[in-house]
Design a protein around this motif. Structure first.
Motif, PDB file in Angstrom:
ATOM      1  N   GLY A 154       9.125  16.345   6.387  1.00  0.00           N
ATOM      2  CA  GLY A 154       9.072  15.426   7.512  1.00  0.00           C
ATOM      3  C   GLY A 154       7.738  14.714   7.649  1.00  0.00           C
ATOM      4  N   LEU A 155       6.644  15.325   7.151  1.00  0.00           N
ATOM      5  CA  LEU A 155       5.313  14.717   7.276  1.00  0.00           C
ATOM      6  C   LEU A 155       4.870  13.996   6.010  1.00  0.00           C
ATOM      7  CD1 LEU A 155       3.362  17.569   9.126  1.00  0.00           C
ATOM      8  CD2 LEU A 155       4.271  15.446  10.095  1.00  0.00           C
ATOM      9  N   ARG A 156       5.631  14.169   4.957  1.00  0.00           N
ATOM     10  CA  ARG A 156       5.181  13.623   3.680  1.00  0.00           C
ATOM     11  C   ARG A 156       5.084  12.092   3.707  1.00  0.00           C
ATOM     12  NH1 ARG A 156       7.728  16.530  -1.270  1.00  0.00           N
ATOM     13  NH2 ARG A 156       6.569  18.156  -0.166  1.00  0.00           N
ATOM     14  N   ASP A 157       6.030  11.428   4.377  1.00  0.00           N
ATOM     15  CA  ASP A 157       5.984   9.970   4.446  1.00  0.00           C
ATOM     16  C   ASP A 157       4.728   9.488   5.176  1.00  0.00           C
ATOM     17  OD1 ASP A 157       8.322   9.786   3.064  1.00  0.00           O
ATOM     18  OD2 ASP A 157       9.591   9.543   4.857  1.00  0.00           O
ATOM     19  N   ASP A 158       4.378  10.176   6.265  1.00  0.00           N
ATOM     20  CA  ASP A 158       3.171   9.783   7.007  1.00  0.00           C
ATOM     21  C   ASP A 158       1.921   9.977   6.165  1.00  0.00           C
ATOM     22  OD1 ASP A 158       4.739   9.159   9.170  1.00  0.00           O
ATOM     23  OD2 ASP A 158       4.484  11.126  10.129  1.00  0.00           O
ATOM     24  N   VAL A 159       1.869  11.077   5.424  1.00  0.00           N
ATOM     25  CA  VAL A 159       0.697  11.324   4.576  1.00  0.00           C
ATOM     26  C   VAL A 159       0.605  10.277   3.468  1.00  0.00           C
ATOM     27  CG1 VAL A 159      -0.422  12.966   3.025  1.00  0.00           C
ATOM     28  CG2 VAL A 159       0.707  13.780   5.101  1.00  0.00           C
ATOM     29  N   GLU A 160       1.770   9.907   2.909  1.00  0.00           N
ATOM     30  CA  GLU A 160       1.751   8.887   1.861  1.00  0.00           C
ATOM     31  C   GLU A 160       1.308   7.533   2.414  1.00  0.00           C
ATOM     32  OE1 GLU A 160       5.638   8.930   0.231  1.00  0.00           O
ATOM     33  OE2 GLU A 160       5.291  10.725  -1.029  1.00  0.00           O
ATOM     34  N   GLN A 161       1.691   7.202   3.647  1.00  0.00           N
ATOM     35  CA  GLN A 161       1.217   5.968   4.265  1.00  0.00           C
ATOM     36  C   GLN A 161      -0.301   6.010   4.462  1.00  0.00           C
ATOM     37  OE1 GLN A 161       3.384   5.252   7.872  1.00  0.00           O
ATOM     38  NE2 GLN A 161       5.367   5.012   6.835  1.00  0.00           N
ATOM     39  N   ALA A 162      -0.815   7.184   4.842  1.00  0.00           N
ATOM     40  CA  ALA A 162      -2.266   7.324   4.973  1.00  0.00           C
ATOM     41  C   ALA A 162      -2.947   7.166   3.621  1.00  0.00           C
ATOM     42  CB  ALA A 162      -2.606   8.680   5.593  1.00  0.00           C
ATOM     43  N   GLN A 163      -2.312   7.674   2.565  1.00  0.00           N
ATOM     44  CA  GLN A 163      -2.854   7.491   1.225  1.00  0.00           C
ATOM     45  C   GLN A 163      -2.938   6.010   0.856  1.00  0.00           C
ATOM     46  OE1 GLN A 163      -0.120  10.459  -0.834  1.00  0.00           O
ATOM     47  NE2 GLN A 163      -1.962  10.704  -2.086  1.00  0.00           N
ATOM     48  N   GLU A 164      -1.864   5.288   1.122  1.00  0.00           N
ATOM     49  CA  GLU A 164      -1.847   3.867   0.775  1.00  0.00           C
ATOM     50  C   GLU A 164      -2.894   3.103   1.574  1.00  0.00           C
ATOM     51  OE1 GLU A 164      -0.232   2.373  -1.624  1.00  0.00           O
ATOM     52  OE2 GLU A 164       0.509   4.354  -2.203  1.00  0.00           O
ATOM     53  N   ALA A 165      -3.049   3.429   2.856  1.00  0.00           N
ATOM     54  CA  ALA A 165      -4.064   2.758   3.668  1.00  0.00           C
ATOM     55  C   ALA A 165      -5.465   3.064   3.145  1.00  0.00           C
ATOM     56  CB  ALA A 165      -3.934   3.184   5.134  1.00  0.00           C
ATOM     57  N   THR A 166      -5.696   4.313   2.759  1.00  0.00           N
ATOM     58  CA  THR A 166      -6.999   4.677   2.221  1.00  0.00           C
ATOM     59  C   THR A 166      -7.257   3.985   0.887  1.00  0.00           C
ATOM     60  OG1 THR A 166      -6.801   6.835   3.290  1.00  0.00           O
ATOM     61  CG2 THR A 166      -8.462   6.606   1.568  1.00  0.00           C
ATOM     62  N   ARG A 167      -6.214   3.925   0.041  1.00  0.00           N
ATOM     63  CA  ARG A 167      -6.359   3.246  -1.250  1.00  0.00           C
ATOM     64  C   ARG A 167      -6.643   1.754  -1.053  1.00  0.00           C
ATOM     65  NH1 ARG A 167      -2.103   4.969  -3.110  1.00  0.00           N
ATOM     66  NH2 ARG A 167      -2.895   6.763  -4.271  1.00  0.00           N
ATOM     67  N   ALA A 168      -5.957   1.121  -0.089  1.00  0.00           N
ATOM     68  CA  ALA A 168      -6.209  -0.295   0.188  1.00  0.00           C
ATOM     69  C   ALA A 168      -7.630  -0.500   0.703  1.00  0.00           C
ATOM     70  CB  ALA A 168      -5.198  -0.829   1.205  1.00  0.00           C
ATOM     71  N   GLY A 169      -8.096   0.425   1.570  1.00  0.00           N
ATOM     72  CA  GLY A 169      -9.469   0.322   2.055  1.00  0.00           C
ATOM     73  C   GLY A 169     -10.485   0.492   0.941  1.00  0.00           C
ATOM     74  N   LEU A 170     -10.198   1.395   0.003  1.00  0.00           N
ATOM     75  CA  LEU A 170     -11.096   1.600  -1.131  1.00  0.00           C
ATOM     76  C   LEU A 170     -11.152   0.362  -2.019  1.00  0.00           C
ATOM     77  CD1 LEU A 170     -12.916   3.525  -2.724  1.00  0.00           C
ATOM     78  CD2 LEU A 170     -10.874   4.406  -3.860  1.00  0.00           C
ATOM     79  N   ASP A 171      -9.995  -0.256  -2.258  1.00  0.00           N
ATOM     80  CA  ASP A 171      -9.975  -1.481  -3.056  1.00  0.00           C
ATOM     81  C   ASP A 171     -10.760  -2.606  -2.368  1.00  0.00           C
ATOM     82  OD1 ASP A 171      -8.452  -0.227  -4.958  1.00  0.00           O
ATOM     83  OD2 ASP A 171      -6.527  -0.993  -4.195  1.00  0.00           O
ATOM     84  N   GLU A 172     -10.628  -2.684  -1.045  1.00  0.00           N
ATOM     85  CA  GLU A 172     -11.352  -3.724  -0.309  1.00  0.00           C
ATOM     86  C   GLU A 172     -12.861  -3.478  -0.364  1.00  0.00           C
ATOM     87  OE1 GLU A 172     -11.796  -7.185   2.022  1.00  0.00           O
ATOM     88  OE2 GLU A 172     -10.166  -6.386   0.800  1.00  0.00           O
ATOM     89  N   ILE A 173     -13.257  -2.221  -0.257  1.00  0.00           N
ATOM     90  CA  ILE A 173     -14.679  -1.885  -0.357  1.00  0.00           C
ATOM     91  C   ILE A 173     -15.221  -2.286  -1.729  1.00  0.00           C
ATOM     92  CG2 ILE A 173     -16.291   0.040  -0.552  1.00  0.00           C
ATOM     93  CD1 ILE A 173     -15.675  -0.633   2.297  1.00  0.00           C
ATOM     94  N   ARG A 174     -14.466  -2.002  -2.771  1.00  0.00           N
ATOM     95  CA  ARG A 174     -14.910  -2.372  -4.117  1.00  0.00           C
ATOM     96  C   ARG A 174     -14.976  -3.886  -4.282  1.00  0.00           C
ATOM     97  NH1 ARG A 174     -11.065   2.064  -7.230  1.00  0.00           N
ATOM     98  NH2 ARG A 174     -12.483   3.867  -6.985  1.00  0.00           N
ATOM     99  N   ARG A 175     -14.009  -4.606  -3.684  1.00  0.00           N
ATOM    100  CA  ARG A 175     -14.026  -6.066  -3.780  1.00  0.00           C
ATOM    101  C   ARG A 175     -15.246  -6.646  -3.067  1.00  0.00           C
ATOM    102  NH1 ARG A 175     -12.788 -10.312  -0.842  1.00  0.00           N
ATOM    103  NH2 ARG A 175     -12.268  -8.989   0.947  1.00  0.00           N
TER     104      ARG A 175
END
Length: 319
Positions: A154-175
């Motif tokens: 039940g929590l896995r989808d929320d954790v995966e969304q947090a992963q994607e948000a963190t990955r997007a933030g990391l890509d933006e930081i690198r850019r």
């Protein structure tokens, strides 16, 4: 001849002529005869016209100087008032031109120091973003992966969304870090850096083509950085303000040196005043003695040009 001696000589000639007529056989009767009045009026008119001509010719260089002073712009160097006219006016114009030389030199030196400090600060911020914020987000991403592996269904989808948000933030930081500190410019050179810049700005709504040869006349490190920053700022303005769907970056050798062209098919510059970005590009051009221009592109859009003179585009020893 100075303006003083021009006016004095003309007035003296008129007074000497009047005195000679008074001492000569010419007389004025009482009452004044029409012919005598006509002679006096014509003589007075000639004296006034002569004074007006002398003053207009003498003061014309000062009017031109006032116009040059009203339109002077230290970001567009090279314009000088023409040295002409009486000695006083010519000396004043020479003094003004000398003052402009000094102010442009001081402005270029000050801009150089400010831009150097700006680049150092960009590098510091980019390094901190990459080393500290980037590593922190990477650690958070790894931790979220462990949590996702252990989380209930039940929590896995929320954790995966947090992963994607963190990955997007990391890509933006690198850019952001890449824009602040163009590592590709230091590692691979100007040609590769401009190609990478064109690819970076190519998005769903904007296509950026590049025409950058692999072999270019060697430039100083400072000149390469100025070319890169001008291209970067030009594409940034295109992406943010031009409403364009196509742009191009072109760098080529020309007769006078090396020319950078950033062209788009957007709405053009119109009557907009120079903002901080355009002023920054002008100051960077002054820093290396290059010529910067902003003009409408053929058809529609905007052309940003940077011409680096041959004297600047010289090989460095050991490169």
């Amino acid at each position: 001849m100075s303006l003083f001696w021009r006016i004095f000589s003309f007035n003296a000639a008129g007074l000497v002529l009047a005195a000679a007529l008074l001492l000569g056989p010419v007389t004025v009767s009482t009452p004044v005869a029409p012919a005598e009045a006509l002679v006096v009026v014509v003589g007075l008119a000639l004296l006034l016209v002569g004074n007006a001509i002398v003053l207009r010719l003498g003061l014309a260089p000062l009017r031109r100087l006032g116009s040059a002073m009203a339109t002077a712009d230290l970001l567009r160097p090279g314009a000088r008032a023409v040295v002409a006219g009486p000695a006083e006016a010519a000396e004043l114009i020479r003094t003004y031109n000398t003052m402009l030389d000094r102010l442009e030199g001081e402005r270029a030196a000050g801009a150089g120091r400010a831009l150097s400090a700006q680049e150092r600060e960009r590098h510091r911020i980019a390094r901190e973003l990459h080393d500290e914020v980037g590593q922190t987000l990477t650690a958070v991403l790894l931790q979220l992966k462990r949590v996702a592996d252990r989380a209930p269904e039940g929590l896995r989808d929320d954790v995966e969304q947090a992963q994607e948000a963190t990955r997007a933030g990391l890509d933006e930081i690198r850019r952001i870090a890449r824009r602040l500190r163009p590592g590709v410019l230091e590692e691979l050179g100007l040609s590769s850096a401009l190609r990478s810049l064109a690819a970076e700005f190519t998005t769903h709504g904007l296509t950026v083509r590049h025409d950058v040869p692999g072999e270019l006349p060697p430039l100083t490190e400072e000149s390469e950085l100025v070319v890169y920053r001008v291209a970067q700022e030009g594409l940034t303005n295109t992406a943010r303000h031009a409403s364009a769907d196509r742009a191009e970056v072109r760098l080529r050798p020309v007769a006078d040196g090396l020319e950078l062209l950033v062209r788009d098919n957007g709405k053009g510059i119109g009557t907009a005043v120079d903002g901080a970005g355009i002023s920054g590009m002008r100051e960077r051009a002054l820093l290396i003695g290059a010529r910067f221009s902003l003009a409408p592109a053929p058809g529609k859009g905007t052309d940003v040009r940077l011409l680096i003179p041959v004297a600047v585009a010289v090989a460095e020893e050991g490169r």
